[in-house]
Design a protein around this motif. Structure first.
Motif, PDB file in Angstrom:
ATOM      1  N   TYR A   1     -37.175 -13.817  -2.282  1.00 29.19           N
ATOM      2  CA  TYR A   1     -37.349 -12.386  -2.561  1.00 29.19           C
ATOM      3  C   TYR A   1     -38.355 -12.110  -2.032  1.00 29.19           C
ATOM      4  O   TYR A   1     -39.012 -10.958  -3.144  1.00 29.19           O
ATOM      5  CB  TYR A   1     -37.696 -12.206  -4.281  1.00 29.19           C
ATOM      6  CG  TYR A   1     -35.901 -13.729  -5.223  1.00 29.19           C
ATOM      7  CD1 TYR A   1     -35.866 -12.515  -5.788  1.00 29.19           C
ATOM      8  CD2 TYR A   1     -36.780 -14.543  -5.849  1.00 29.19           C
ATOM      9  CE1 TYR A   1     -34.367 -13.372  -5.821  1.00 29.19           C
ATOM     10  CE2 TYR A   1     -35.501 -15.693  -6.367  1.00 29.19           C
ATOM     11  CZ  TYR A   1     -34.450 -14.427  -6.245  1.00 29.19           C
ATOM     12  OH  TYR A   1     -33.310 -15.052  -7.349  1.00 29.19           O
ATOM     13  N   THR A   2     -38.728 -12.130  -1.091  1.00 28.62           N
ATOM     14  CA  THR A   2     -40.012 -11.737  -0.183  1.00 28.62           C
ATOM     15  C   THR A   2     -39.350 -10.651   0.554  1.00 28.62           C
ATOM     16  O   THR A   2     -37.813 -11.156   1.710  1.00 28.62           O
ATOM     17  CB  THR A   2     -40.608 -12.909   0.550  1.00 28.62           C
ATOM     18  OG1 THR A   2     -40.882 -14.139   0.015  1.00 28.62           O
ATOM     19  CG2 THR A   2     -41.852 -12.395   1.243  1.00 28.62           C
ATOM     20  N   VAL A   3     -40.373  -9.918   0.387  1.00 30.46           N
ATOM     21  CA  VAL A   3     -39.280  -8.034   1.509  1.00 30.46           C
ATOM     22  C   VAL A   3     -40.386  -9.069   3.250  1.00 30.46           C
ATOM     23  O   VAL A   3     -41.120  -8.899   3.084  1.00 30.46           O
ATOM     24  CB  VAL A   3     -40.150  -6.845   0.868  1.00 30.46           C
ATOM     25  CG1 VAL A   3     -39.285  -6.019   2.038  1.00 30.46           C
ATOM     26  CG2 VAL A   3     -39.043  -7.056  -0.314  1.00 30.46           C
ATOM     27  N   PRO A   4     -39.373  -8.358   4.248  1.00 34.39           N
ATOM     28  CA  PRO A   4     -40.094  -8.881   5.318  1.00 34.39           C
ATOM     29  C   PRO A   4     -41.187  -7.660   5.733  1.00 34.39           C
ATOM     30  O   PRO A   4     -41.570  -6.427   5.330  1.00 34.39           O
ATOM     31  CB  PRO A   4     -38.989  -8.268   5.813  1.00 34.39           C
ATOM     32  CG  PRO A   4     -38.070  -8.536   5.535  1.00 34.39           C
ATOM     33  CD  PRO A   4     -37.644  -8.598   4.019  1.00 34.39           C
ATOM     34  N   LEU A   5     -42.085  -8.577   5.993  1.00 32.42           N
ATOM     35  CA  LEU A   5     -43.544  -7.370   6.868  1.00 32.42           C
ATOM     36  C   LEU A   5     -43.040  -6.168   7.655  1.00 32.42           C
ATOM     37  O   LEU A   5     -42.931  -6.125   8.153  1.00 32.42           O
ATOM     38  CB  LEU A   5     -44.840  -8.355   6.688  1.00 32.42           C
ATOM     39  CG  LEU A   5     -45.165  -9.636   6.146  1.00 32.42           C
ATOM     40  CD1 LEU A   5     -46.027  -9.840   6.849  1.00 32.42           C
ATOM     41  CD2 LEU A   5     -45.878  -8.688   5.117  1.00 32.42           C
ATOM     42  N   ASN A   6     -43.036  -5.073   7.178  1.00 38.50           N
ATOM     43  CA  ASN A   6     -43.242  -3.943   8.194  1.00 38.50           C
ATOM     44  C   ASN A   6     -44.552  -4.017   9.655  1.00 38.50           C
ATOM     45  O   ASN A   6     -45.124  -5.167   8.791  1.00 38.50           O
ATOM     46  CB  ASN A   6     -43.100  -2.196   7.339  1.00 38.50           C
ATOM     47  CG  ASN A   6     -44.579  -2.681   7.053  1.00 38.50           C
ATOM     48  OD1 ASN A   6     -45.750  -2.963   6.723  1.00 38.50           O
ATOM     49  ND2 ASN A   6     -44.556  -1.571   5.204  1.00 38.50           N
ATOM     50  N   LYS A   7     -44.269  -3.005   9.776  1.00 44.56           N
ATOM     51  CA  LYS A   7     -45.460  -3.112  11.533  1.00 44.56           C
ATOM     52  C   LYS A   7     -47.045  -3.162  10.935  1.00 44.56           C
ATOM     53  O   LYS A   7     -48.556  -3.987  10.723  1.00 44.56           O
ATOM     54  CB  LYS A   7     -45.269  -2.151  11.868  1.00 44.56           C
ATOM     55  CG  LYS A   7     -46.224  -2.013  13.631  1.00 44.56           C
ATOM     56  CD  LYS A   7     -46.160  -3.299  14.107  1.00 44.56           C
ATOM     57  CE  LYS A   7     -46.577  -3.110  15.497  1.00 44.56           C
ATOM     58  NZ  LYS A   7     -47.068  -4.571  16.615  1.00 44.56           N
ATOM     59  N   THR A   8     -47.079  -2.308   9.394  1.00 44.95           N
ATOM     60  CA  THR A   8     -48.785  -2.245   9.416  1.00 44.95           C
ATOM     61  C   THR A   8     -49.076  -3.062   8.559  1.00 44.95           C
ATOM     62  O   THR A   8     -49.635  -3.496   8.603  1.00 44.95           O
ATOM     63  CB  THR A   8     -48.545  -1.014   8.170  1.00 44.95           C
ATOM     64  OG1 THR A   8     -48.073  -0.044   9.012  1.00 44.95           O
ATOM     65  CG2 THR A   8     -49.981  -0.499   7.742  1.00 44.95           C
ATOM     66  N   GLU A   9     -47.954  -3.938   7.788  1.00 47.58           N
ATOM     67  CA  GLU A   9     -48.568  -4.827   7.284  1.00 47.58           C
ATOM     68  C   GLU A   9     -49.027  -5.822   8.187  1.00 47.58           C
ATOM     69  O   GLU A   9     -49.905  -6.503   7.500  1.00 47.58           O
ATOM     70  CB  GLU A   9     -46.927  -5.305   6.251  1.00 47.58           C
ATOM     71  CG  GLU A   9     -47.141  -4.012   4.743  1.00 47.58           C
ATOM     72  CD  GLU A   9     -45.615  -4.400   4.301  1.00 47.58           C
ATOM     73  OE1 GLU A   9     -45.988  -4.014   2.527  1.00 47.58           O
ATOM     74  OE2 GLU A   9     -44.735  -4.458   4.864  1.00 47.58           O
ATOM     75  N   ILE A  10     -47.886  -6.307   8.842  1.00 49.63           N
ATOM     76  CA  ILE A  10     -48.649  -7.085   9.863  1.00 49.63           C
ATOM     77  C   ILE A  10     -49.521  -6.727  10.821  1.00 49.63           C
ATOM     78  O   ILE A  10     -50.479  -7.863  10.850  1.00 49.63           O
ATOM     79  CB  ILE A  10     -47.281  -6.841  10.734  1.00 49.63           C
ATOM     80  CG1 ILE A  10     -46.045  -7.834  10.546  1.00 49.63           C
ATOM     81  CG2 ILE A  10     -47.848  -8.426  12.268  1.00 49.63           C
ATOM     82  CD1 ILE A  10     -44.598  -7.586  11.730  1.00 49.63           C
TER      83      ILE A  10
END
Length: 352
Positions: free
Chosen positions: A146-155
């Protein structure tokens, strides 16, 4: 139906006592090794010192029947706990860029009341009681489903902890109400840090002119440790944002500029008129007396976008191209500069 975990609140001092009694295993066989940087550790400790929450810890409790001793294996949160326990032993200092009050000193040098409060800080802990490793691995496999892949800003948020990151986070949060009320960003998008992404790009434009979205990380890295223009850029950013609010009032949600691409261009053009934008040839500077003219210019532009009658073919072509540039390849430097020049010239006619 079996239950393999329960949620409990433990204070930091509990974890310290468990390690002193050798009842805490920080590096079980299914944990990753500690790879956190000093900046990441400092940022975590600053979070605790300021009383903000941190993510929950997962541990597995085992009772040795022969000794009646309880041991706790850290399943998830090893790096957080290692940083906390290391800080308690004066292993490192919080950076002054993270905490002005307690940066640059060890834990043992903190005021006693601050030490006490730190040790009483509560950490939400999910305690797993399963004996078999395969059960623990299945639990985490299901969590990761259920983990949503991180977007660029979250990375970037997970990678950098310095001055630039802190500045754009602070500004994004300060204008939280503006983003939602103007309908530029929804609450769901803000939850995925798109307010930080937009603020980062506006700050970069203020600092260095119009850039491609792909260049954002360069600025996180370049100004991670030192950002001498921080206060100046922050004040100019606020000035520009406040003027947008003044010009549009409560009409921005219903305007053409309530989407990110045209809003980016609107901000850059106003910044260019106010302070000058790096790479722009614009020579016009504005003050309070010009705001009404800018408002009239934008109102006329909106009407031109809606009506095509009475326009020459050249005028219609330029307006159509501007609209298309606001919907296609919107984050490339070349298209952003085309939008900028169109808007700059359109508004500029009302200022001369």
């Amino acid at each position: 139906m079996g239950k393999f975990f329960s949620s409990k609140m433990y204070i930091i001092n509990d974890f310290r006592q468990w390690r002193e009694r050798k009842e805490l295993e920080l590096s079980p066989k299914f944990q990753r090794r500690n790879v956190w940087s000093d900046k990441a550790k400092s940022y975590l400790i600053d979070t605790i010192l300021k009383g903000f929450p941190i993510p929950p810890i997962f541990i597995r409790e085992k009772i040795e029947l022969s000794t009646h001793k309880t041991t706790r294996e850290v399943i998830d949160g090893q790096q957080r706990l290692s940083a906390i326990l290391d800080y308690l032993e004066d292993g490192f200092k919080v950076l002054k860029t993270h905490n002005e009050n307690y940066g640059g000193i060890y834990f043992s040098d903190l005021p006693e009341e601050v030490q006490s409060e730190f040790l009483r800080y509560e950490i939400l802990t999910n305690v797993i009681s399963a004996e078999e490793d395969k059960v623990v691995l299945e639990i985490f496999a299901r969590l990761n489903t259920y983990t949503v892949p991180l977007n660029k800003t979250e990375i970037l948020n997970a990678k950098y902890f310095g001055i630039f990151k802190q500045m754009v986070h602070s500004l994004a949060w300060e204008y939280n109400t503006f983003w939602t009320k103007s309908k530029i960003l929804s609450e769901n998008k803000i939850a995925r840090m798109e307010d930080v992404a937009l603020t980062s790009e506006l700050v970069i434009a203020s600092l260095d002119g119009i850039k491609d979205k792909k260049e954002v990380e360069k600025y996180y890295k370049q100004y991670d440790d030192k950002f001498e223009l921080k206060e100046e850029i922050k004040e100019k950013f606020k000035k520009c944002m406040d003027i947008i609010g003044y010009i549009y009032g409560d009409q921005l949600p219903n305007s053409f500029f309530n989407r990110i691409p045209p809003f980016y261009s609107l901000y850059c053009v106003l910044y260019d008129f106010l302070f000058g934008l790096n790479g722009s040839n614009n020579q016009i500077r504005i003050n309070d007396m010009h705001y009404v003219r800018i408002k009239n210019a934008l109102e006329n532009l909106e009407s031109h976008l809606e009506e095509t009658e009475g326009k020459t073919e050249e005028e219609f072509s330029k307006i159509k191209e501007f609209v298309n540039d606001c919907t296609r390849h919107t984050t490339t430097e070349s298209v952003r500069k085309k939008r900028h020049n169109f808007l700059l010239n359109f508004i500029g006619r009302y200022l001369q």
